[in-house]
Every structure is written in structure tokens, then in C-alpha cells.
Design an enzyme around this catalytic site. Structure first.
Site, short mmCIF file in Angstrom:
data_model
loop_
_atom_site.label_atom_id
_atom_site.label_comp_id
_atom_site.label_asym_id
_atom_site.label_seq_id
_atom_site.Cartn_x
_atom_site.Cartn_y
_atom_site.Cartn_z
N VAL A 88 0.85 -1.20 0.00
CA VAL A 88 0.00 0.00 0.00
C VAL A 88 0.89 1.25 0.00
CG1 VAL A 88 -1.80 1.27 1.22
CG2 VAL A 88 -1.83 -1.24 1.22
N LYS A 89 0.65 2.09 -0.99
CA LYS A 89 1.47 3.30 -1.15
C LYS A 89 0.77 4.48 -0.50
CE LYS A 89 4.29 5.03 -4.95
NZ LYS A 89 4.27 5.23 -6.39
#
Ligand code: E4P
Length: 219
Positions: free
Chosen positions: A86-87
């Protein structure tokens, strides 16, 4: 050093994977838009398609900028596939979200990092990766590679587990310099990876070898 490809284009991802040297993929909302991917369903399906090509580590960026939104979105993204990272953007609520996901065992990539102070915060919050943007710093007369060097030094000094993922890489020399400095990962367009192949002496040497072989064989 790991090689990630910085694109949402499936053909380019396949080509890089087929080369046998690809360790992961990074995307961002601009790269997804470039491929014409819009709408939650399509975005999720596209991330799944990317995950089906590569072995692991596909960065998928949240759009929300508040803590609750980032947590909700990040959990949804993480559900798509175990390969998802997850960025999260380097903002105040983003730091809290990094800490939260670290506690949940969900891998994160802290993006839009432009200073060693920001990188220090990301590491303390337990980010799996930190993404300093080299090219965008170079564009405004700051030294992007110097930032990579500073972050690598700080992380080594304190033994942080966060990996330095050099981003906004524009050419093959950026990649080579990152390798010299000790960045853990470089994410870049396909042409930066294939650019490593090129040397005129390789081309002329191979042409000579083949010509000599043909001559000796009487062809
Ligand atoms: C990757 O994680 C970044 O979003 C990307 O490398 C940014 O690159 P750009 O500066 O070329 O847009």
C-alpha cells in the site's frame, strides 16, 4: 539491488518480467490515468492483472488524504492480492497510516519523499519502503542522488528495516549511481533497465566474433 518497473502498462510489465530481472512494480495515480484506468472496479481489476504477471511487490497508491480514508482504502487494496504494497503519501495522516499498517502486518511504500527528515519519519513509523524522488528534485536544481545517499547513511546508522526505494529515476546513470550508493531498490521505466544492456563494444565485438566464425566455417 532490486529492480521495480515504474508503470501501469501491462505489456511493459510483461516485457520486464520476461527479461528475468524484475522484482516488483510501482504505480501511481498518474500512471494509472495514463493507461486510461478509471473507476474503483477497473482500478482493482488492473492491480490484480499486474499481480498476476509478477512474483511480488506491487505498489498501489491510496487517493484519500485523511487517516480514516487511507486506512479504508489501504485495506481494500491489500485484499486484492498478497503481492500488494500500500502506497501512502508523506503527509501527517500518512505517517499515522504507515504506523497503523505496520501494526497490521500490511506492507507500505511511503511516497513523495523529498527530504531526509521525511525519510526518518517514514522509517520510525515502520514503512516497508521509502520512495525519495530523484528526478523531480533534479528538475528544481536539488541533488536527488545526494538525498538517496543521506537516507541510506541514516538508515544504516540506526539499523532501520525500511528499504530505500529510489523513485523518479529518469535514466540509466541514475540507476547505476543508486547501485553505487547502496539504494535497496530502484523503480524506473523499462527503457532505463534496457539501457543497461547497451555498449558499442559489445555490438562490434559480437559482430566480429560471428564474422570470424563464419569465415572459419567457409561460409
Ligand atoms: C514511483 O513510485 C513514483 O511515483 C514515480 O517514480 C514518480 O516518477 P516521475 O517523477 O517520473 O513521475
Amino acid at each position: 539491488m532490486k529492480f521495480f518497473i515504474d508503470t501501469a502498462n501491462l505489456d511493459e510489465i510483461r516485457e520486464a518480467y520476461d527479461l528475468g530481472v524484475l522484482d516488483g512494480v510501482t504505480t501511481n495515480p498518474s500512471l494509472m490515468a495514463k493507461e486510461g484506468i478509471t473507476g474503483d472496479e477497473n482500478v482493482r481489476a488492473h492491480y490484480k492483472a499486474i499481480c498476476d504477471i509478477v512474483d511480488d511487490k506491487v505498489s498501489a497508491e491510496v487517493i484519500s488524504t485523511d487517516f480514516e480514508g487511507m486506512i479504508r482504502e489501504g485495506k481494500e487494496l491489500a485484499k486484492i492480492d498478497d503481492k500488494i504494497v500500500v502506497k501512502i503519501p508523506m503527509i501527517k495522516d500518512g505517517v499515522k497510516a504507515l504506523k497503523y499498517f505496520h501494526g497490521e502486518g500490511i506492507r507500505t511504500n511511503c511516497t513523495l519523499v523529498f527530504s531526509s527528515g521525511q525519510a526518518l519519519l517514514a522509517a520510525k513509523a515502520g514503512a516497508s519502503y521509502v520512495s525519495p524522488f530523484i528526478g523531480r528534485l533534479d528538475d528544481i536544481s536539488f541533488d536527488g542522488l545526494e538525498l538517496i545517499e543521506q537516507i541510506v547513511h541514516i538508515y544504516q546508522t540506526y539499523g532501520y528495516a525500511t528499504e530505500v526505494l529510489a523513485a523518479s529515476v529518469r535514466h540509466s546513470m541514475h540507476l547505476i549511481k543508486c547501485a553505487e550508493i547502496g539504494a535497496d531498490v530502484v523503480t524506473c521505466p523499462l527503457k532505463v533497465i534496457t539501457g543497461l544492456l547497451k555498449h558499442p563494444l559489445t555490438d562490434s565485438g559480437l559482430a566480429q566474433f560471428l564474422a570470424d566464425h563464419a569465415k572459419a566455417a567457409g561460409k
